[in-house]
Design a protein around this motif. Structure first.
Motif, PDB file in Angstrom:
ATOM      1  N   UNK A  72      74.972 -45.504  37.385  1.00  0.00           N
ATOM      2  CA  UNK A  72      74.309 -45.217  36.098  1.00  0.00           C
ATOM      3  C   UNK A  72      73.376 -44.011  36.190  1.00  0.00           C
ATOM      4  N   UNK A  73      72.725 -43.859  37.340  1.00  0.00           N
ATOM      5  CA  UNK A  73      71.757 -42.781  37.524  1.00  0.00           C
ATOM      6  C   UNK A  73      72.391 -41.524  38.140  1.00  0.00           C
ATOM      7  N   UNK A  74      73.654 -41.625  38.520  1.00  0.00           N
ATOM      8  CA  UNK A  74      74.353 -40.538  39.221  1.00  0.00           C
ATOM      9  C   UNK A  74      73.659 -40.190  40.537  1.00  0.00           C
ATOM     10  N   UNK A  75      73.236 -41.226  41.257  1.00  0.00           N
ATOM     11  CA  UNK A  75      72.608 -41.076  42.564  1.00  0.00           C
ATOM     12  C   UNK A  75      73.614 -41.466  43.645  1.00  0.00           C
ATOM     13  N   UNK A  76      73.411 -40.912  44.822  1.00  0.00           N
ATOM     14  CA  UNK A  76      74.208 -41.335  45.973  1.00  0.00           C
ATOM     15  C   UNK A  76      73.370 -41.195  47.240  1.00  0.00           C
ATOM     16  N   UNK A  77      73.633 -42.071  48.233  1.00  0.00           N
ATOM     17  CA  UNK A  77      72.857 -42.030  49.474  1.00  0.00           C
ATOM     18  C   UNK A  77      73.494 -41.110  50.514  1.00  0.00           C
ATOM     19  N   UNK A 133      70.179 -38.713  46.623  1.00  0.00           N
ATOM     20  CA  UNK A 133      70.298 -37.472  45.867  1.00  0.00           C
ATOM     21  C   UNK A 133      70.957 -37.769  44.526  1.00  0.00           C
ATOM     22  N   UNK A 134      70.691 -36.898  43.550  1.00  0.00           N
ATOM     23  CA  UNK A 134      71.390 -37.007  42.271  1.00  0.00           C
ATOM     24  C   UNK A 134      72.563 -36.040  42.299  1.00  0.00           C
ATOM     25  N   UNK A 135      73.530 -36.276  41.447  1.00  0.00           N
ATOM     26  CA  UNK A 135      74.695 -35.389  41.375  1.00  0.00           C
ATOM     27  C   UNK A 135      74.286 -33.968  40.987  1.00  0.00           C
ATOM     28  N   UNK A 136      73.121 -33.827  40.351  1.00  0.00           N
ATOM     29  CA  UNK A 136      72.636 -32.488  39.989  1.00  0.00           C
ATOM     30  C   UNK A 136      71.900 -31.814  41.146  1.00  0.00           C
ATOM     31  N   UNK A 137      71.773 -32.523  42.284  1.00  0.00           N
ATOM     32  CA  UNK A 137      71.167 -31.928  43.472  1.00  0.00           C
ATOM     33  C   UNK A 137      69.708 -32.278  43.700  1.00  0.00           C
ATOM     34  N   UNK A 138      69.110 -33.080  42.809  1.00  0.00           N
ATOM     35  CA  UNK A 138      67.712 -33.471  42.979  1.00  0.00           C
ATOM     36  C   UNK A 138      67.575 -34.529  44.067  1.00  0.00           C
ATOM     37  N   UNK A 139      66.459 -34.473  44.807  1.00  0.00           N
ATOM     38  CA  UNK A 139      66.133 -35.518  45.777  1.00  0.00           C
ATOM     39  C   UNK A 139      65.355 -36.600  45.045  1.00  0.00           C
ATOM     40  N   UNK A 140      65.731 -37.845  45.286  1.00  0.00           N
ATOM     41  CA  UNK A 140      65.089 -38.975  44.627  1.00  0.00           C
ATOM     42  C   UNK A 140      64.062 -39.564  45.595  1.00  0.00           C
ATOM     43  N   UNK A 141      62.787 -39.628  45.191  1.00  0.00           N
ATOM     44  CA  UNK A 141      61.762 -40.205  46.074  1.00  0.00           C
ATOM     45  C   UNK A 141      62.080 -41.659  46.423  1.00  0.00           C
ATOM     46  N   UNK A 142      61.728 -42.051  47.641  1.00  0.00           N
ATOM     47  CA  UNK A 142      61.996 -43.407  48.103  1.00  0.00           C
ATOM     48  C   UNK A 142      61.434 -44.475  47.189  1.00  0.00           C
ATOM     49  N   UNK A 143      60.245 -44.257  46.639  1.00  0.00           N
ATOM     50  CA  UNK A 143      59.652 -45.273  45.766  1.00  0.00           C
ATOM     51  C   UNK A 143      60.422 -45.402  44.450  1.00  0.00           C
TER      52      UNK A 143
END
Length: 175
Positions: A72-77, A133-143
Motif C-alpha cells: 500500500x505504501x510502495x515500500x520495500x526492505x 525504501x519507497x519506490x520513489x527512492x525515499x528512505x523510510x525512517x525506522x520509527x
C-alpha cells in the motif's frame, strides 16, 4: 536456486497474519536442509544461511500482516548490513527452525535477530540491519516502519552487542 523459489513463494503467497502479533514478537519458520543448500564439505553453505534468513524475514512480515502494508505504501526492505556467528553445522535433511525477531530501530534502520536452532540447540545467529525504501527512492525512517506495522510499538533499547556492531559498520543513526 531452490531457496530463491521458496522466497518468491513466501512473498507472493504469504502465510496468514498471526492475530494480535506485535512488532517485537518472535516469528518461527520451520525448514529442512536440501541437497542444494550444501557446500563441498556437506554442510549448509554460509551464503545459503542468508537466503534462508530472507525467507524467514518475509515470514515475519507476513505474520505481522505487513506485506499488504508495504505494498500500500510502495515500500520495500533492503539489508544495510548483516553479521553471522556459527556454532553447529546443519547437514542434509536436518530439520531446523529460524526464530526471527525485531530487536529495535533507530531513525535509519530496523534491527533484527535471526537464530537457527535444531532440536532446541543453537546452530547459528544472524543480526541484520534492514532499511526500508519507497519506490520513489525515499528512505523510510525506522520509527515510521514500526508505526506502520504496529502503531503501539515502542522502540526498546538495542542489546549492547548489536549497538556496538551497528556503530562499527556505520549503519546506526548518527545524531
Amino acid at each position: 536456486m531452490t531457496r530463491q523459489l521458496q522466497l518468491a513463494y513466501a512473498f507472493k503467497r504469504p502465510r496468514t497474519a498471526v492475530p494480535g502479533m506485535a512488532m517485537l514478537d518472535p516469528s518461527v519458520t520451520a525448514m529442512r536442509v536440501h541437497p542444494g543448500d550444501l557446500d563441498l564439505y556437506m554442510h549448509v553453505n554460509n551464503g545459503v544461511y542468508l537466503q534462508m534468513m530472507d525467507i524467514a524475514r518475509t515470514n515475519l512480515l507476513a505474520d505481522l500482516g505487513a506485506i499488504g502494508a508495504l505494498a500500500e505504501r510502495s515500500w520495500y526492505p533492503v539489508l544495510a548490513a548483516s553479521t553471522m556467528t556459527y556454532r553447529r553445522s546443519l547437514k542434509l535433511w536436518d530439520r531446523f527452525e529460524i526464530t526471527s525477531r525485531v530487536l529495535g530501530w533507530d531513525a535509519r534502520v530496523v534491527y533484527l535477530e535471526q537464530v537457527f536452532t535444531r532440536g532446541g540447540e543453537r546452530c547459528a545467529r544472524g543480526v541484520v540491519a534492514a532499511r526500508f525504501l519507497s519506490r520513489s527512492g525515499d528512505r523510510i525512517p525506522g520509527h515510521d516502519v514500526a508505526a506502520a506495522f504496529d502503531p503501539d510499538a515502542v522502540a526498546p533499547g538495542l542489546p549492547d552487542d548489536v549497538r556496538a556492531w551497528a556503530d562499527a559498520v556505520g549503519v546506526a543513526h548518527r545524531s
